[in-house]
Design a protein around this motif. Structure first.
Motif, mmCIF file in Angstrom:
data_model
loop_
_atom_site.group_PDB
_atom_site.id
_atom_site.type_symbol
_atom_site.label_atom_id
_atom_site.label_comp_id
_atom_site.label_asym_id
_atom_site.label_seq_id
_atom_site.Cartn_x
_atom_site.Cartn_y
_atom_site.Cartn_z
ATOM 1 N N SER A 190 0.844 -1.194 0.000
ATOM 2 C CA SER A 190 0.000 0.000 0.000
ATOM 3 C C SER A 190 0.880 1.245 0.000
ATOM 4 N N ILE A 564 -5.740 0.550 1.125
ATOM 5 C CA ILE A 564 -5.790 -0.465 2.191
ATOM 6 C C ILE A 564 -6.029 -1.865 1.624
ATOM 7 N N GLY A 567 -10.857 -3.440 0.193
ATOM 8 C CA GLY A 567 -11.737 -2.917 1.225
ATOM 9 C C GLY A 567 -11.998 -1.447 0.987
ATOM 10 N N ASN A 568 -12.782 -0.839 1.876
ATOM 11 C CA ASN A 568 -13.087 0.588 1.783
ATOM 12 C C ASN A 568 -12.595 1.319 3.020
ATOM 13 N N ALA A 569 -12.061 2.511 2.810
ATOM 14 C CA ALA A 569 -11.703 3.419 3.895
ATOM 15 C C ALA A 569 -11.465 4.787 3.268
ATOM 16 N N GLY A 584 -11.586 -0.325 6.460
ATOM 17 C CA GLY A 584 -10.691 -1.261 5.807
ATOM 18 C C GLY A 584 -10.724 -2.659 6.383
ATOM 19 N N ALA A 593 -6.160 -2.956 8.763
ATOM 20 C CA ALA A 593 -5.944 -1.684 8.086
ATOM 21 C C ALA A 593 -5.975 -0.512 9.058
ATOM 22 N N ASP A 620 -14.037 -6.522 5.270
ATOM 23 C CA ASP A 620 -13.214 -5.613 4.480
ATOM 24 C C ASP A 620 -13.645 -4.163 4.668
ATOM 25 N N HIS A 621 -14.679 -3.936 5.486
ATOM 26 C CA HIS A 621 -15.159 -2.585 5.783
ATOM 27 C C HIS A 621 -15.019 -2.235 7.261
ATOM 28 N N GLN A 754 -11.562 1.060 -4.729
ATOM 29 C CA GLN A 754 -10.655 0.595 -3.686
ATOM 30 C C GLN A 754 -10.633 -0.928 -3.728
ATOM 31 N N SER A 782 -6.878 1.713 -6.696
ATOM 32 C CA SER A 782 -5.827 1.725 -5.676
ATOM 33 C C SER A 782 -4.505 1.134 -6.148
#
Length: 818
Positions: A190, A564, A567-569, A584, A593, A620-621, A754, A782
């Protein structure tokens, strides 16, 4: 010639540092030409007819070219061994030898394999020499990110049926030869602002390929071909580590002993590392330069004392020479046994350089000795200049050299000598603490305020008590129990210090110019000068202390989509408020994350969250949420997670429901989904994703979690304001989302995906990418971009400024194929 030595050494280091700024390497003959300038530099330094200043400048420039040439040529050769793009994602039969200490966790096993041969489809292949290998089993059957990458359901819905897919990892020993089927890819980490550079870390260790063992019932069984005994130190380390774990009941203390004896820092729990960092003693529980230097000093004392017992031996070789050479050699053996890490290599090079100088009879001024050790380390490892440990070590040594006031003045009694040494050690700790504080803030954005009190006890206790007991435990295992007891007392003291609310302080990571001024100010404060001059260092510290990261203007907002993996962040900042949308993935029980990326990012920006929105329950969130919530106790939690979700025990969550609205600094926030009635149905987690729209100044962003086409259709039919400048691509670009009608309703200029590099779901799906391209929507992902920044007041920010991977691109970074 001696007068220009400092300029030559400084030029070599500066030239190497300049070469490390290259985004792309030049052709290798250019670097060869630079190296050929070395004789010219020597001849110029020996010329007496040229003015000193002119000669020094000339030597500096020539040696700078030599330094750049040496680093560039090594990088060119090294880059030529990279993994071919055509081999990524393919199954390759690899035969190789395990070269390091295998690391086992709940996900499986990790080790490094030296490649001897490789074949694919019956044809021999050339691979890079070293491969970082993961071998996963059980719930982690699809690789280390099965929990983080859960496609459309929670752990209970997706991971449990996969428990039987992979065979469990074997008991791998260092030095063994194995034949395994690997799925390979180039190292890809990352890339976030102020984040850890994983690709540089592997590059410096000579690793250009990563992969995991294919161990499903359909794959060939991995075959152990025998023990080669080619890596005896690694095998011995593994045996000692296993004995420590078996002997010491308290896992916490066993991990610290293993770290001190065999250099296994992974044996220390993450929570313990947090205590060590908060109290400023993290350098003491890893094999650092301090440990190796103290080992060399102690070994030299013992060898010198034994040598003096024999008059014949003293006539053959003076005892001081034996003590010096023997201390360095034994310290090198200790470094090899403890893993021969990069910091250990640097320390051994430094000790060897100083020892050779003393044996040669040279009496150089301290600046030249200091710069020579620096140049030797840089010549051996140019990329050390990019490591925090390098700068902390060499700045500390330089400050101690510069502030040395001579021998300690004591009386002749043992009590007087003892008090003199105590005063000297306390003075050195104070000097290092003051001088390194600005540099520590630049590198980590955090400094311990209790570090002086912690180190005053921890340094002598760990160096003179714990470490000797831990080392002697290899011969007498009962001493490990004594070492554990000694660690227990120290750890209680450190926990007490770390519990203080002001134990450590965080500031926004300052720019380089501010940190340089701060380091200079810290050095001035500790110099042996009159206090009327020392206080001049205080104004130089102000830029570090007062620096604040730039914030959006009133009525505008900024999005930072963190890198990350799968996933989402997304961090949303306004002039005075901040919101985190999702946190994440979780990678393992000890890694997520939140801890890896989001907490350091928030600390570096000195951002205080007002709200955390977790779109839905998938790992993943929400995997990084515990770490973020622990760091941000004031943040309100809003989510669609169930009332019995474990996160509710950390902080009760308010439901996100369509129709919720609020405004911060002239920026409007509105929740568009789910409807309140949806909580009464047994909807799958993706369908419950919180959809958030942010708007200001005619610009807007739509964050949609993992909604699928059914939820997209409801949003379109609801008549909600969907049109947005930026869209967080639904469900990471899954083929179940991003319907034509939804994209037409949102009509974004820019869409952000992402997703993880070469993720097992194939996100974003080719058909989905085609839909965005048909509408001329710029798609940012990403793997290509790293962390992505979008500003409502500057929406056309060039990608080389908006994408962290492109903004800080260097030649060792992975180029993701288009």
């Amino acid at each position: 010639m001696a007068q220009t030595m400092f300029a030559a050494l400084l030029g070599f280091v500066a030239g190497t540092a300049l070469q490390l700024q290259q985004a792309d390497l030049w052709s290798w003959p250019v670097y060869v030409v630079f190296l050929l300038l070395a004789p010219a530099g020597y001849a110029l330094a020996a010329t007496k007819s040229i003015a000193f200043v002119v000669r020094s400048v000339g030597v500096f420039l020539i040696l700078a070219a030599v330094g750049a040439g040496l680093a560039g040529l090594r990088a060119s050769v090294y880059l030529g061994n990279s993994l071919s793009v055509s081999l990524e994602g393919r199954d390759v039969l690899v035969t190789g030898v395990v070269v390091n200490l295998p690391q086992r966790n709940e996900a499986g096993l990790r080790f490094r394999l030296a490649v001897e041969s490789a074949m694919a489809d019956g044809q021999p292949l050339r691979l890079p020499p070293l491969v970082d290998v993961g071998w996963y089993g059980g719930a982690f059957s699809a690789g280390p990110t099965v929990l983080a990458d859960a496609d459309s359901a929670s752990l209970g819905e997706r991971a449990l049926p996969q428990l039987s897919l992979n065979r469990m990892p074997a008991d791998v020993q260092a030095g063994e030869r194995w034949q395994v089927t690997l799925r390979l890819k180039a190292p890809h980490g990352s890339r976030n602002p102020f984040g850890f550079d994983y690709e540089l870390w592997l590059w410096e260790q000579g690793v250009q390929t990563t992969g995991y063992v294919r161990a499903s019932p359909r794959d060939p069984v991995a075959v152990r071909l025998g023990q080669t005994w080619r890596h005896p130190f690694a095998l011995a380390r593994q045996g000692v580590r296993d004995r420590i774990v078996a002997r010491v009941e308290q896992r916490q203390f066993a991990g610290m002993i293993a770290a001190l004896v065999v250099g296994d820092q992974n044996a220390i729990d993450r929570a313990d590392w947090d205590v060590f960092r908060a109290t400023g003693v993290a350098h003491l529980v890893s094999i650092s330069g301090l440990h190796i230097t103290m080992f060399a000093w102690g070994a030299g004392l013992v060898l010198g004392w034994l040598w003096r017992r024999s008059a014949r031996l003293c006539l053959a070789l003076p005892a001081p020479t034996v003590a010096l050479v023997g201390g360095v050699l034994l310290a090198t053996l200790y470094s090899l046994f403890s893993g021969w890490g990069v910091p250990a290599q640097r320390t051994c090079l430094m000790l060897g350089t100083v020892a050779l100088l003393r044996l040669s009879g040279a009496r150089w001024p301290w600046p030249q000795v200091w710069m020579l050790t620096c140049a030797v380390v840089v010549a051996a490892d140019p990329w050390a200049l990019l490591q925090p440990g390098f700068w902390l070590s060499f700045v500390a040594v330089g400050v101690l050299f510069a502030t040395d006031s001579g021998a300690v003045c004591t009386s002749g009694t043992w009590t007087g000598r003892l008090m003199g040494h105590i005063r000297s050690n306390l003075r050195e700790q104070w000097v290092i603490t003051v001088a390194l504080t600005p540099l520590t803030l630049l590198l980590f954005g955090q400094v311990s305020l209790v570090g002086l009190a912690a180190n005053a006890l921890a340094i002598p206790w760990i160096t003179l008590v714990v470490t000797p007991l831990a080392m002697l435990g290899v011969l007498m295992p009962a001493l490990w129990d004594v070492a554990a007891a000694a660690i227990g007392g120290l750890f209680a003291y450190l926990q007490w210090l770390a519990s203080w609310s002001w134990a450590s302080v965080s500031v926004a990571v300052p720019p380089l110019w501010a940190a340089a001024a701060g380091v200079l100010g810290g050095a001035v404060l500790v110099m042996p000068l009159p206090w009327s001059l020392r206080v001049l260092g205080l104004p130089l510290l102000l830029p570090v202390i007062l620096w604040r990261a730039p914030l959006p203007p009133n009525g505008q907002f900024e999005l930072l989509a963190a890198d990350i993996g799968q996933g989402n962040a997304v961090l949303v900042r306004t002039a005075n408020h901040a919101l985190l949308y999702d946190a994440g993935p979780r990678f393992s029980l000890e890694s997520d994350a939140g801890h890896r990326v989001l907490v350091p990012l928030l600390q570096a920006l000195l951002t205080r969250l007002d709200m955390v929105v977790l779109s839905h329950r998938d790992m993943d969130h929400v995997g990084g949420a515990p770490a973020v919530l622990a760091m941000q106790p004031q943040a309100e939690l809003r989510s669609s997670i169930e009332t019995d979700n474990l996160l509710q025990s950390l902080r009760p969550a308010q439901r996100c429901e369509a129709g919720q609205r609020w405004e911060w600094d002239g920026v409007a926030f509105e929740v568009l989904h789910p409807q309140a009635a949806a909580y009464d149905t047994a909807a799958k987690s993706n369908a419950m994703s919180c959809v958030l729209r942010i708007s200001a100044g005619g610009r807007s962003a739509l964050l949609v979690g993992d909604i699928e086409q059914a939820q997209e259709a409801r949003l379109v039919l609801s008549g909600a304001a969907l049109r947005s400048s930026v869209l967080l691509v639904p469900h990471h670009g899954s083929k179940t989302s991003s319907s034509d009608a939804f994209l037409d309703a949102v009509a974004p200029q820019l869409a952000v995906v992402q997703s993880g590099y070469r993720n097992r779901f194939g996100h974003p799906a080719a058909a989905v990418v085609a839909r965005y391209r048909e509408r001329s929507i710029t798609l940012i992902d990403s793997p290509h971009c790293g962390a992505f920044v979008w500003q409502s007041w500057s929406p056309e920010l060039p990608q080389n400024e908006a994408c962290t991977r492109q903004q800080s691109l260097r030649y060792w970074h992975h180029r993701v194929p288009e």
